[in-house]
Design an enzyme around this catalytic site. Structure first.
Site, PDB file in Angstrom:
ATOM      1  N   SER A 178       0.851  -1.201   0.000  1.00  0.00           N
ATOM      2  CA  SER A 178       0.000   0.000   0.000  1.00  0.00           C
ATOM      3  C   SER A 178       0.878   1.239   0.000  1.00  0.00           C
ATOM      4  O   SER A 178       2.002   1.214   0.500  1.00  0.00           O
ATOM      5  CB  SER A 178      -0.881   0.024   1.251  1.00  0.00           C
ATOM      6  OG  SER A 178      -0.083   0.255   2.395  1.00  0.00           O
ATOM      7  N   ASP A 179       0.358   2.328  -0.567  1.00  0.00           N
ATOM      8  CA  ASP A 179       1.006   3.609  -0.300  1.00  0.00           C
ATOM      9  C   ASP A 179       0.839   3.883   1.197  1.00  0.00           C
ATOM     10  O   ASP A 179       0.062   3.201   1.887  1.00  0.00           O
ATOM     11  CB  ASP A 179       0.388   4.727  -1.167  1.00  0.00           C
ATOM     12  CG  ASP A 179       1.315   5.951  -1.245  1.00  0.00           C
ATOM     13  OD1 ASP A 179       2.246   6.052  -0.421  1.00  0.00           O
ATOM     14  OD2 ASP A 179       1.103   6.809  -2.121  1.00  0.00           O
ATOM     15  N   TRP A 180       1.544   4.864   1.696  1.00  0.00           N
ATOM     16  CA  TRP A 180       1.645   5.071   3.147  1.00  0.00           C
ATOM     17  C   TRP A 180       0.324   5.551   3.755  1.00  0.00           C
ATOM     18  O   TRP A 180      -0.044   6.707   3.622  1.00  0.00           O
ATOM     19  CB  TRP A 180       2.795   6.037   3.418  1.00  0.00           C
ATOM     20  CG  TRP A 180       4.118   5.334   3.611  1.00  0.00           C
ATOM     21  CD1 TRP A 180       4.984   5.526   4.660  1.00  0.00           C
ATOM     22  CD2 TRP A 180       4.733   4.312   2.801  1.00  0.00           C
ATOM     23  NE1 TRP A 180       6.064   4.679   4.539  1.00  0.00           N
ATOM     24  CE2 TRP A 180       5.945   3.931   3.422  1.00  0.00           C
ATOM     25  CE3 TRP A 180       4.367   3.650   1.640  1.00  0.00           C
ATOM     26  CZ2 TRP A 180       6.787   2.945   2.908  1.00  0.00           C
ATOM     27  CZ3 TRP A 180       5.210   2.666   1.115  1.00  0.00           C
ATOM     28  CH2 TRP A 180       6.393   2.330   1.752  1.00  0.00           C
TER      29      TRP A 180
END
Ligand code: BGC
Length: 976
Positions: free
Chosen positions: A372-374
């Protein structure tokens, strides 16, 4: 696991039954913008924010500090306290005010409550998640990974899937590893331009500059340099390259991290970069998947809204435009893909089963792991079922609070039967398989972290030698965290040389009246050399020519536009080890015995400047336009709402040109800039678009200005005459149109040059354009059929390899409980449970979960059905250098599809862009010589995505293949 919360945050959990793949038609019917929504939001905005209306900027404030430690504190503060607390207060205040209003307004209540709900269920379900390990080229790695994973306990598997929390370890993302089984912690670090938060590492030219080189060899070499440096610093997973945003909106804040506004250019550049990175053993990450086209509202809370924007996109546009570079990346063997913050068709990109399970893992045959992106993960069980394999940085909905949606919750979900054990096995297996595939089990290249010798060998959170191993926790032990390893190479292998070459080749000359360029070191144009007696006066104007007196890293994450501009800002920016300003290179190149340089390194110039600074024979004026990632802003900018030069650049140019007959304009910018306010002034002799050059900025520019290299950059985007020339889809949505902003990609395939062509709009400078110091002609176009036309690709090949299998017995919950005497660090994310009372229970799975999907006919290989990559046409052309010096030309091949195509499955007419780029080659040619350049076109290049058939279709009829030097300079055309 908090099931209700989990399910409601999953759009998949609320799917409308029978929703099919979103087609163009369904998108046309899907109009979400509504005045009423907007009014509500403005009401909220008025209540929650002291800002004037219309200025939406991220809730995380711009940082003022310098240095990693301060940056970390800032990030911590902003992310943990400032951002959330601020928006929490905002929301509480709003809620109270709104509540009062509702009581007063009575009947209005129902409307206000109902209206702001985000739309759900426009992305169809795709389950179960396909397992990795189905291709021969990955078989060995998967077998070794299976042996290792079979030794892992459940908590160890969870450790492989869940980050330890923001700043809990040394990198921006970290997993904790599975020590007993023999799998190390992994360090994930930004980013696409170099190693973020590191010392003694190269600040490479930005992606957009690399795109502007159109040079496949340099793309690969830069990737190799990036890979080597990341490996030597102890990074396992590099968070790049970026290929989304694609550049739908020329003002998109992060367009500069990618390679340009065309899928083929992005795809080739991304694949070359990935090959380079991974040839050094570092796992590359193709990001941001997908349709993450603007910063405004990209993620929940950052913009004071509880939801992220939804990019609403039809199936054909998805395939032919935004997915294209990801397919190329998978074909190049990319190890990881990062799902983005935004929603796509009202389903979070990181829990969108159609996009992750269906498109990535089935259709494109992705064998690596999805991270996932952050904080882009918005659900626990649902995201695991939808195909997410790793959550980063591990924290759940809020930064650095240690409350993961996975970690112990995932352990629990496996033990209570919500997440099938096969799924977590596949999640861990994919990650370990990539690790083997890239050779990271080789301990000479990737030493196992040892006590006293941590890996990585730098800390993201301090510049000091000593620091905390677990910065965001309550562990105060100080150890050596930075050993200042220099990874920039030296001598002939100094990476700055390559960075300089790339920056020079990524510089685009768009105007060169009277051949004023190249310049002679003794002053004036090279061709007029030696005619002078007195000293030649050169004036250098503008802040962008000079160094920042506080150093090139004065603003945290480079989030300001001060002094010379060589990078945009955000996680894609790096610490410059040095930054050569243009003035320094000009001073060291001009022969100061013959040339007098006057520096006026400010944008504030009096109108009568020549009275103050003297009359100049030649003026070089520098201007900029900057943008960056949504967590920071400068001057209210993240995305660029307009495309004009910043900091009074237009006025500066006009003032200089008013009193200087030979004015050269240099633009450092994140993308297209509107040049109309002065481009046609007679004194403007040359315009150089130098993009974002990285650390060797000045030297690269001097190489071009003085003709030490041919100027061979070509535009990776269109330079329009106004922002509105890019069409309605080209504008950033800067005010939300609902509580979950809806952005409909109604222009479909027609972005950038395709929009200009379709609407017969003359740009200032077209996509692909750029001048050279020599001249070229094209001749002898030859189209050869390599394979005949057929409507469809071969049937999807059957899998020859089966994924490894594991025992499906659930482990004893006792094995998942914190070991006795375990010392827990505050905020650190562990996989353990506090007790073993967990029992299997029924789980309310999302609709569609129990209906397995048929494999896509477009699948069957990495990047899709292998027959899509069969070459059908060879395009060859002779290019002659008709000038007097060696130069480089980019041979660009554009395809126009047959007219009158009807889709057999739907009976509907299929429209195409006027022409699309399908291939290119850059050739270096000596004066008067001719070279033959060949570009082959694949089945995919000659097909459209049929929504009805869910496959690529090569239509019957005549294709036009046009070859030339830009998207509008195509002297040769042939039919196929
Ligand atoms: C960015 C990613 C980046 C990550 C880690 C996010 O805000 O969107 O591109 O890799 O942070 O820094």
């Amino acid at each position: 696991m908090a099931r209700e919360a989990d399910l409601s945050s999953s759009r998949e959990g609320l799917l409308k039954h029978g929703a099919a793949t979103l087609s163009r038609d369904s998108l046309d019917n899907y109009s979400s913008s509504s005045e009423l929504d907007l009014d509500e939001l403005e009401l909220l905005e008025g209540q929650t924010s002291p800002r004037p209306r219309g200025e939406w900027s991220p809730s995380k404030r711009k940082k003022k500090d310098n240095g990693k430690e301060k940056e970390h504190k800032r990030a911590q503060k902003a992310k943990r306290k400032g951002g959330w607390l601020r928006s929490k207060i905002c929301w509480v205040v709003s809620a109270i005010l709104l509540g009062g209003l509702l009581v007063l307004l009575g009947g209005f209540q129902t409307f206000v409550y109902k209206k702001p709900q985000p739309m759900d269920g426009l992305s169809p379900p795709w389950y179960p998640s396909p397992k990795g390990g189905t291709y021969l080229q990955w078989q060995k790695s998967y077998l070794m990974a299976a042996t290792l994973v079979s030794k892992m306990s459940l908590v160890e598997k969870v450790n492989v899937t869940t980050g330890t929390g923001w700043a809990s370890d040394l990198c921006v993302g970290n997993t904790a590893g599975a020590f007993d089984a023999g799998f190390p912690p992994l360090c994930l670090q930004d980013g696409p331009l170099g190693i973020r938060f590191a010392d003694h590492a190269t600040a490479w030219p930005a992606g957009i500059t690399v795109g502007a080189t159109w040079n496949k060899d340099l793309m690969y070499k830069r990737g190799r340099g990036l890979g080597l440096e990341h490996r030597l610093k102890g990074v396992n997973v590099m968070l790049g390259p970026a290929m989304g945003p694609m550049g739908r909106m020329p003002g998109g804040g992060r367009n500069w991290e990618g390679f340009g506004s065309d899928p083929v250019l992005q795809g080739i550049a991304a694949a070359q970069t990935i090959r380079g990175i991974q040839d050094e053993g570092v796992i590359a990450t193709a990001k941001h998947y997908i349709a993450n086209e603007q910063e405004h509202f990209r993620q929940a809370r950052e913009w004071e809204l509880p939801n992220a924007i939804s990019s609403n996109i039809d199936d054909r546009t998805l395939h032919e435009l935004y997915l294209w570079p990801f397919a190329d990346s998978i074909r190049a063997g990319v190890g990881s893909i990062m799902c983005s913050y935004n929603m796509v068709n009202s389903s979070s990109a990181c829990s969108n089963s159609k996009l992750l399970n269906g498109v990535l893992k089935d259709e494109l045959g992705f064998q690596g792991f999805v991270q996932s992106d952050w904080l882009a993960q918005r659900s626990g069980v649902a995201s695991a079922l939808a195909g997410l394999d790793m959550t980063m940085p591990g924290d759940g909905l809020i930064w650095a609070d240690g409350q993961s949606l996975w970690g112990p919750r995932l352990t629990e979900a496996v033990l209570n039967g919500s997440v099938p054990i096969e799924r977590i096995n596949d999640m861990a297996l994919r990650t370990v398989a990539v690790w083997y595939q890239l050779g990271q089990d080789n301990q000479t290249l990737f030493p196992i972290p040892l006590e006293g010798n941590p890996r990585p060998n730098f800390s993201s959170w301090t510049n000091d030698k000593m620091g905390h191993l677990h910065e965001s926790t309550d562990d105060d032990t100080m150890v050596v965290v930075n050993n200042f390893t220099d990874v920039q190479g030296d001598g002939k292998n100094f990476h700055g040389r390559l960075a300089q070459e790339i920056a020079a080749e990524g510089t685009v000359l768009v105007k060169n009246k009277d051949n004023i360029l190249p310049l002679s070191p003794s002053g004036g144009p090279e061709h007029a050399r030696g005619r002078r007696r007195a000293k030649y006066n050169v004036g250098v104007f503008g802040e962008d020519a000079g160094p920042n007196p506080k150093g090139p890293n004065a603003c945290a994450d480079r989030s300001c536009n001060d002094f010379t501009l060589a990078s945009g800002w955000g996680s894609g920016a790096v610490e410059f080890p040095f930054l050569t300003p243009p003035i320094e290179a000009l001073e060291s190149t001009f022969d100061l015995d013959q040339v007098q340089i006057t520096q006026v390194l400010t944008n504030d110039l009096p109108n009568d400047w020549s009275a103050v600074h003297g009359t100049q024979d030649l003026c070089i004026v520098f201007i900029t336009s900057d943008a960056g990632e949504g967590f920071a802003s400068w001057n209210h900018i993240t995305d660029r709402i307009d495309l004009y030069p910043q900091k009074g650049g237009d006025d500066l140019v006009k003032k200089v040109a008013a009193s200087c007959a030979n004015t050269i304009v240099i633009v450092h910018a994140v993308g297209a800039v509107i040049l109309e306010r002065w481009i046609d002034l007679p004194n403007i002799k040359a315009v150089v678009l130098a993009n974002l050059p990285g650390e060797e900025s000045g030297n690269a520019l001097a190489d071009v200005l003085f003709g030490r290299v041919d100027v061979s950059g070509r535009l990776p985007y269109t330079v329009g005459k106004s922002l509105s020339d890019y069409g309605p889809g080209g504008k950033i949505m800067s005010k939300p149109n609902g509580i979950a902003p809806q952005q409909d990609f109604k222009e479909g395939l027609l972005i950038d040059y395709r929009h200009f062509d379709a609407n017969s709009i003359t740009p200032r400078y077209e996509f692909g354009f750029g001048l050279s110091y020599t001249t070229f002609t094209f001749s002898d176009l030859n189209l050869k059929t390599l394979k005949p036309k057929t409507l469809l690709p071969s049937p999807r090949p059957n899998a020859t390899v089966l994924p490894p299998t594991f025992s499906t017995l659930l482990p004893d919950p006792e094995t998942a409980v914190f070991p006795a005497g375990f010392r827990k660090l505050k905020n650190y994310i562990y996989p353990y449970l506090d007790n073993s009372t967990i029992k299997p229970e029924p789980y309310p799975y999302p609709s569609g979960y129990n209906t397995p999907q048929p494999p896509s006919p477009a699948g069957g290989g990495e990047g899709g059905n292998p027959s899509l990559y069969d070459e059908h046409v060879s395009v060859s052309v002779n290019v002659t250098n008709t000038g007097k010096r060696t130069g480089k030309q980019v041979v660009q091949v554009y395809v126009s599809f047959p007219s009158d195509v009807t889709d057999v499955s739907t009976g509907r007419k299929i429209d195409f862009p006027v022409r699309v780029l399908r291939g290119f080659e850059k050739a270096e040619i000596n004066a008067t010589e001719t070279t033959t350049v060949e570009v082959n076109l694949t089945r995919k290049d000659l097909s459209y995505w049929s929504v009805g058939r869910q496959n690529w279709v090569m239509p019957d009829g005549e294709f036009t293949v046009a070859v030339g030097a830009s998207s509008r300079d195509l002297p040769l055309q042939g039919s196929w």
